[in-house]
Motif scaffolding. Structure first.
Motif, PDB file in Angstrom:
ATOM      1  N   GLY A   4      42.732  47.787  35.572  1.00 24.09           N
ATOM      2  CA  GLY A   4      42.041  46.627  35.025  1.00 24.09           C
ATOM      3  C   GLY A   4      40.577  46.655  35.400  1.00 24.09           C
ATOM      4  O   GLY A   4      40.004  47.700  35.655  1.00 24.09           O
ATOM      5  N   LEU A   5      39.980  45.505  35.472  1.00 24.65           N
ATOM      6  CA  LEU A   5      38.556  45.364  35.727  1.00 24.65           C
ATOM      7  C   LEU A   5      38.264  45.373  37.218  1.00 24.65           C
ATOM      8  O   LEU A   5      38.833  44.594  37.973  1.00 24.65           O
ATOM      9  CB  LEU A   5      38.065  44.050  35.108  1.00 24.65           C
ATOM     10  N   ARG A   6      37.395  46.276  37.660  1.00 25.21           N
ATOM     11  CA  ARG A   6      36.930  46.308  39.041  1.00 25.21           C
ATOM     12  C   ARG A   6      35.555  45.676  39.058  1.00 25.21           C
ATOM     13  O   ARG A   6      34.669  46.081  38.308  1.00 25.21           O
ATOM     14  CB  ARG A   6      36.849  47.741  39.548  1.00 25.21           C
ATOM     15  N   LEU A   7      35.352  44.666  39.896  1.00 26.79           N
ATOM     16  CA  LEU A   7      34.102  43.919  39.921  1.00 26.79           C
ATOM     17  C   LEU A   7      33.545  43.865  41.338  1.00 26.79           C
ATOM     18  O   LEU A   7      33.924  43.012  42.129  1.00 26.79           O
ATOM     19  CB  LEU A   7      34.336  42.508  39.389  1.00 26.79           C
ATOM     20  N   PRO A   8      32.647  44.813  41.700  1.00 22.60           N
ATOM     21  CA  PRO A   8      32.029  44.747  43.021  1.00 22.60           C
ATOM     22  C   PRO A   8      30.906  43.699  43.040  1.00 22.60           C
ATOM     23  O   PRO A   8      30.005  43.741  42.207  1.00 22.60           O
ATOM     24  CB  PRO A   8      31.478  46.149  43.261  1.00 22.60           C
ATOM     25  N   LEU A  24      37.007  31.793  42.503  1.00 19.48           N
ATOM     26  CA  LEU A  24      37.996  32.872  42.499  1.00 19.48           C
ATOM     27  C   LEU A  24      39.415  32.341  42.665  1.00 19.48           C
ATOM     28  O   LEU A  24      40.364  32.915  42.126  1.00 19.48           O
ATOM     29  CB  LEU A  24      37.683  33.889  43.600  1.00 19.48           C
ATOM     30  N   ALA A  25      39.577  31.256  43.410  1.00 19.50           N
ATOM     31  CA  ALA A  25      40.907  30.665  43.593  1.00 19.50           C
ATOM     32  C   ALA A  25      41.502  30.230  42.259  1.00 19.50           C
ATOM     33  O   ALA A  25      42.715  30.238  42.078  1.00 19.50           O
ATOM     34  CB  ALA A  25      40.822  29.482  44.555  1.00 19.50           C
ATOM     35  N   ILE A  34      42.093  41.681  37.327  1.00 20.61           N
ATOM     36  CA  ILE A  34      40.742  41.769  37.889  1.00 20.61           C
ATOM     37  C   ILE A  34      40.839  42.049  39.382  1.00 20.61           C
ATOM     38  O   ILE A  34      41.544  41.364  40.115  1.00 20.61           O
ATOM     39  CB  ILE A  34      39.947  40.469  37.650  1.00 20.61           C
ATOM     40  N   CYS A  35      40.127  43.066  39.824  1.00 20.59           N
ATOM     41  CA  CYS A  35      40.055  43.412  41.244  1.00 20.59           C
ATOM     42  C   CYS A  35      38.625  43.127  41.704  1.00 20.59           C
ATOM     43  O   CYS A  35      37.694  43.844  41.348  1.00 20.59           O
ATOM     44  CB  CYS A  35      40.394  44.883  41.437  1.00 20.59           C
ATOM     45  N   VAL A  36      38.443  42.062  42.471  1.00 20.70           N
ATOM     46  CA  VAL A  36      37.104  41.684  42.936  1.00 20.70           C
ATOM     47  C   VAL A  36      36.882  42.280  44.320  1.00 20.70           C
ATOM     48  O   VAL A  36      37.688  42.097  45.225  1.00 20.70           O
ATOM     49  CB  VAL A  36      36.955  40.147  42.989  1.00 20.70           C
ATOM     50  N   ARG A  51      24.472  49.858  43.440  1.00 22.09           N
ATOM     51  CA  ARG A  51      25.496  49.972  42.400  1.00 22.09           C
ATOM     52  C   ARG A  51      26.528  48.841  42.399  1.00 22.09           C
ATOM     53  O   ARG A  51      27.708  49.047  42.152  1.00 22.09           O
ATOM     54  CB  ARG A  51      26.175  51.340  42.460  1.00 22.09           C
ATOM     55  N   PHE A  52      26.076  47.609  42.644  1.00 27.63           N
ATOM     56  CA  PHE A  52      26.934  46.443  42.495  1.00 27.63           C
ATOM     57  C   PHE A  52      26.818  45.943  41.064  1.00 27.63           C
ATOM     58  O   PHE A  52      25.763  46.043  40.441  1.00 27.63           O
ATOM     59  CB  PHE A  52      26.513  45.331  43.467  1.00 27.63           C
ATOM     60  N   ASP A  53      27.894  45.381  40.542  1.00 23.68           N
ATOM     61  CA  ASP A  53      27.858  44.824  39.192  1.00 23.68           C
ATOM     62  C   ASP A  53      27.094  43.517  39.155  1.00 23.68           C
ATOM     63  O   ASP A  53      26.467  43.177  38.159  1.00 23.68           O
ATOM     64  CB  ASP A  53      29.273  44.586  38.661  1.00 23.68           C
ATOM     65  N   ALA A  54      27.156  42.758  40.238  1.00 26.84           N
ATOM     66  CA  ALA A  54      26.487  41.461  40.291  1.00 26.84           C
ATOM     67  C   ALA A  54      26.266  41.079  41.747  1.00 26.84           C
ATOM     68  O   ALA A  54      26.891  41.627  42.652  1.00 26.84           O
ATOM     69  CB  ALA A  54      27.324  40.390  39.599  1.00 26.84           C
TER      70      ALA A  54
END
Length: 96
Positions: A4-8, A24-25, A34-36, A51-54
């Protein structure tokens, strides 16, 4: 790591506790794909270079070349202490 989506995300500690945790809760149980990845930063790490997404920061610490979106109302802050501490350690003209 789950598919799925990896979001660093890069954020300062107050941002995570006050703003991101409640969001996030609600979000993560509804979107288990989603993997945060949360990295707490006490400095001003370059979000793009590392290299962080946000990143989540207080408004006054956003670089001029970054795009920003308000995600919360203003958060009031205060410095508290004994009057003697301020009298002997502050030379900023703060009135007590």
């Amino acid at each position: 790591m789950p598919l799925g989506l990896r979001l660093p995300l890069l954020l300062g500690r107050p941002c995570g506790k006050i703003i991101l945790n409640p969001a996030l809760a609600t979000l993560l149980p509804e979107h288990p794909d989603i993997c945060v990845e949360i990295i707490i930063d006490y400095g001003l790490t370059d979000t793009v270079a590392e290299r962080f997404d946000a990143g989540v920061r207080l408004g006054e610490s956003v670089e001029k070349d970054m795009t920003s979106v308000r995600i919360s109302p203003d958060i009031p802050m205060a410095i508290v202490g004994a009057p003697g501490c301020f009298a002997s350690n502050l030379s900023t003209g703060v009135q007590i």
